[in-house]
Design a protein around this motif. Sequence first.
Motif, PDB file in Angstrom:
ATOM      1  N   ARG A  47      -2.678  -1.328   5.754  1.00 40.76           N
ATOM      2  CA  ARG A  47      -1.248  -1.356   5.370  1.00 40.76           C
ATOM      3  C   ARG A  47      -0.771  -2.726   5.911  1.00 40.76           C
ATOM      4  O   ARG A  47       0.296  -3.321   5.023  1.00 40.76           O
ATOM      5  CB  ARG A  47      -0.520  -0.198   5.823  1.00 40.76           C
ATOM      6  CG  ARG A  47       0.914  -0.207   5.348  1.00 40.76           C
ATOM      7  CD  ARG A  47       1.778   1.028   6.195  1.00 40.76           C
ATOM      8  NE  ARG A  47       2.983   0.867   5.871  1.00 40.76           N
ATOM      9  CZ  ARG A  47       3.918   1.425   6.743  1.00 40.76           C
ATOM     10  NH1 ARG A  47       3.461   1.943   7.750  1.00 40.76           N
ATOM     11  NH2 ARG A  47       5.207   1.231   6.603  1.00 40.76           N
ATOM     12  N   ILE A  48      -0.519  -2.979   7.340  1.00 42.87           N
ATOM     13  CA  ILE A  48       0.079  -4.093   7.955  1.00 42.87           C
ATOM     14  C   ILE A  48      -0.604  -5.488   7.267  1.00 42.87           C
ATOM     15  O   ILE A  48       0.168  -6.436   7.058  1.00 42.87           O
ATOM     16  CB  ILE A  48       0.141  -3.924   9.417  1.00 42.87           C
ATOM     17  CG1 ILE A  48       0.717  -2.956   9.995  1.00 42.87           C
ATOM     18  CG2 ILE A  48       0.549  -5.313  10.030  1.00 42.87           C
ATOM     19  CD1 ILE A  48       2.101  -2.458   9.346  1.00 42.87           C
ATOM     20  N   PHE A  49      -2.117  -5.543   7.139  1.00 37.75           N
ATOM     21  CA  PHE A  49      -2.630  -6.629   6.746  1.00 37.75           C
ATOM     22  C   PHE A  49      -1.906  -7.151   5.305  1.00 37.75           C
ATOM     23  O   PHE A  49      -1.547  -8.314   5.119  1.00 37.75           O
ATOM     24  CB  PHE A  49      -4.193  -6.359   6.767  1.00 37.75           C
ATOM     25  CG  PHE A  49      -5.000  -7.705   7.035  1.00 37.75           C
ATOM     26  CD1 PHE A  49      -5.261  -8.151   8.149  1.00 37.75           C
ATOM     27  CD2 PHE A  49      -5.381  -8.451   5.912  1.00 37.75           C
ATOM     28  CE1 PHE A  49      -6.007  -9.114   8.422  1.00 37.75           C
ATOM     29  CE2 PHE A  49      -5.999  -9.589   6.281  1.00 37.75           C
ATOM     30  CZ  PHE A  49      -6.554  -9.648   7.498  1.00 37.75           C
ATOM     31  N   GLU A  50      -1.705  -5.955   4.466  1.00 33.53           N
ATOM     32  CA  GLU A  50      -1.427  -6.301   2.967  1.00 33.53           C
ATOM     33  C   GLU A  50      -0.093  -6.574   2.992  1.00 33.53           C
ATOM     34  O   GLU A  50       0.429  -7.470   2.245  1.00 33.53           O
ATOM     35  CB  GLU A  50      -1.697  -5.217   2.198  1.00 33.53           C
ATOM     36  CG  GLU A  50      -3.093  -4.570   2.163  1.00 33.53           C
ATOM     37  CD  GLU A  50      -3.622  -5.324   0.700  1.00 33.53           C
ATOM     38  OE1 GLU A  50      -2.947  -5.894  -0.158  1.00 33.53           O
ATOM     39  OE2 GLU A  50      -5.073  -5.553   0.904  1.00 33.53           O
ATOM     40  N   PHE A  75      -2.783   0.819  -4.137  1.00 36.48           N
ATOM     41  CA  PHE A  75      -2.787  -0.598  -3.918  1.00 36.48           C
ATOM     42  C   PHE A  75      -1.795  -0.935  -5.301  1.00 36.48           C
ATOM     43  O   PHE A  75      -1.984  -0.834  -6.233  1.00 36.48           O
ATOM     44  CB  PHE A  75      -4.167  -1.316  -4.095  1.00 36.48           C
ATOM     45  CG  PHE A  75      -4.753  -1.419  -2.600  1.00 36.48           C
ATOM     46  CD1 PHE A  75      -4.587  -2.238  -1.612  1.00 36.48           C
ATOM     47  CD2 PHE A  75      -5.831  -0.394  -2.582  1.00 36.48           C
ATOM     48  CE1 PHE A  75      -5.662  -2.070  -0.655  1.00 36.48           C
ATOM     49  CE2 PHE A  75      -6.780  -0.209  -1.480  1.00 36.48           C
ATOM     50  CZ  PHE A  75      -6.444  -1.135  -0.444  1.00 36.48           C
ATOM     51  N   ARG A  76      -0.718  -2.036  -4.806  1.00 36.83           N
ATOM     52  CA  ARG A  76       0.166  -2.343  -5.609  1.00 36.83           C
ATOM     53  C   ARG A  76      -0.349  -3.614  -6.172  1.00 36.83           C
ATOM     54  O   ARG A  76      -0.139  -4.345  -6.966  1.00 36.83           O
ATOM     55  CB  ARG A  76       1.384  -2.675  -4.966  1.00 36.83           C
ATOM     56  CG  ARG A  76       2.149  -1.369  -4.581  1.00 36.83           C
ATOM     57  CD  ARG A  76       3.607  -1.363  -4.135  1.00 36.83           C
ATOM     58  NE  ARG A  76       4.286  -0.364  -3.700  1.00 36.83           N
ATOM     59  CZ  ARG A  76       4.541   0.739  -4.239  1.00 36.83           C
ATOM     60  NH1 ARG A  76       4.321   1.013  -5.621  1.00 36.83           N
ATOM     61  NH2 ARG A  76       4.914   1.891  -3.610  1.00 36.83           N
ATOM     62  N   SER A  77      -1.365  -4.369  -5.128  1.00 35.71           N
ATOM     63  CA  SER A  77      -2.185  -5.477  -5.535  1.00 35.71           C
ATOM     64  C   SER A  77      -3.357  -5.136  -6.360  1.00 35.71           C
ATOM     65  O   SER A  77      -3.740  -4.072  -6.246  1.00 35.71           O
ATOM     66  CB  SER A  77      -2.276  -6.358  -4.327  1.00 35.71           C
ATOM     67  OG  SER A  77      -2.897  -5.708  -3.221  1.00 35.71           O
ATOM     68  N   GLY A 102       1.219 -10.267   1.532  1.00 35.54           N
ATOM     69  CA  GLY A 102       1.987 -10.073   0.537  1.00 35.54           C
ATOM     70  C   GLY A 102       1.259  -9.812  -0.844  1.00 35.54           C
ATOM     71  O   GLY A 102       0.009  -9.400  -0.812  1.00 35.54           O
ATOM     72  N   PRO A 103       1.880  -9.495  -2.011  1.00 38.26           N
ATOM     73  CA  PRO A 103       1.303  -8.953  -2.994  1.00 38.26           C
ATOM     74  C   PRO A 103       0.362  -9.670  -3.816  1.00 38.26           C
ATOM     75  O   PRO A 103      -0.557  -9.183  -4.672  1.00 38.26           O
ATOM     76  CB  PRO A 103       2.490  -8.546  -4.010  1.00 38.26           C
ATOM     77  CG  PRO A 103       3.550  -9.555  -3.467  1.00 38.26           C
ATOM     78  CD  PRO A 103       3.173  -9.814  -2.064  1.00 38.26           C
ATOM     79  N   LEU A 105       0.873  -1.136   0.079  1.00 39.98           N
ATOM     80  CA  LEU A 105       0.134   0.070   0.032  1.00 39.98           C
ATOM     81  C   LEU A 105       0.753   1.262  -0.115  1.00 39.98           C
ATOM     82  O   LEU A 105       1.496   1.518   0.868  1.00 39.98           O
ATOM     83  CB  LEU A 105      -0.911   0.004   1.048  1.00 39.98           C
ATOM     84  CG  LEU A 105      -2.111   0.924   1.302  1.00 39.98           C
ATOM     85  CD1 LEU A 105      -3.061   0.447   0.346  1.00 39.98           C
ATOM     86  CD2 LEU A 105      -2.651   1.006   2.526  1.00 39.98           C
ATOM     87  N   ALA A 106       0.997   1.854  -1.038  1.00 43.51           N
ATOM     88  CA  ALA A 106       1.694   3.164  -1.274  1.00 43.51           C
ATOM     89  C   ALA A 106       1.274   4.250  -0.254  1.00 43.51           C
ATOM     90  O   ALA A 106       0.186   4.384  -0.022  1.00 43.51           O
ATOM     91  CB  ALA A 106       1.792   3.574  -2.500  1.00 43.51           C
ATOM     92  N   SER A 107       2.020   4.975   0.180  1.00 46.53           N
ATOM     93  CA  SER A 107       1.862   6.389   0.876  1.00 46.53           C
ATOM     94  C   SER A 107       0.998   7.338   0.008  1.00 46.53           C
ATOM     95  O   SER A 107       1.126   7.342  -1.002  1.00 46.53           O
ATOM     96  CB  SER A 107       3.125   6.933   1.394  1.00 46.53           C
ATOM     97  OG  SER A 107       4.030   7.469   0.319  1.00 46.53           O
TER      98      SER A 107
END
Length: 304
Positions: A30-33, A60-62, A37-38, A13-15
């Motif tokens: 954020r911690i959950f993701e 989201f990167r995922s 993992g992606p 999760l990007a800032s």
Amino acid sequence: MTTLRDLPLDESLASGSLLCAGCGGVLLTRIFEKVLGPKTVTVNAAGCMSMLSVFPFTPFRSSWFYVAMASAPAAAQGIRDALDILLKKGRVAKEDDLKVVVVTGDGAAADIGLQATSGAIHRKLDFYYLVYDNEGYSNTGFQASSSSPYGASTKTTAPTALLPEGTLLDKKDLFEIWKAHRPPYIATISPAYIADMMHKIEKASRFAGPKLFIAHSPCPPGWDVSSDLVIRLSKMAVETGVWPLKEAIDGQVTHSLFMKKRRPVEEYLKMQGRFEHLFSPARQESVIQAIQAKVDDYWKNVTK
């Protein structure tokens, strides 16, 4: 993962987002993701977290999928079914399979989306369900939800001369409602206890079926607290016993943190503007003691 040093450095999760500074829900997501993992697809029920991804931008990167407030578990079912069909046909390799995660606020979890969640648990859907419980409908101005605690002030339960307590109803016990469905894993988590959260997510990943997490999620504007107090407030919720850290594996409940001596609940209440009316202009002793008694009653028979 057993310590914070084990937490992956890579961010899923990007800032930067439109959400409030200090939002407990963002930290939890954020911690959950990061721990999962992606290779995940996040199904987001309408609510505060909807502001994370505003077209055409997303942190989201995922994969991320936005649905109506009542529909997240149903959407998760469709995604999981589609993945299973593609896996069976060989169109998706096993190593490319995705974890399906629902992220929802307490309004969707306890009220509007409870029916769909109950159905998903009953069907033994293999998914993670993360509730950021900020105890109100924060995205629309902080109206009361069935997760709002007794004595709190919200936009729809503001204290008055006739009803000085504020919210008159008790907070709905989602943990017990879900436990009655007999899923393989349920847990409560807190942004102040990240190592505990990491351990529980990893433990849940060993089970197939519904994996449910209820997260204490302070809301700075809704709770009328400074954004820099969120973690301290979350820690106080655990230390006073207001927010028990526990899990249920196949219905058997254990507490991951048991304090023989708890701090007075009043210390937690005084940190928040939403409980200010209990202390000023006149102290509402009966309400404060009633809140303390509810917490004491919970812990009376807890030994672990």
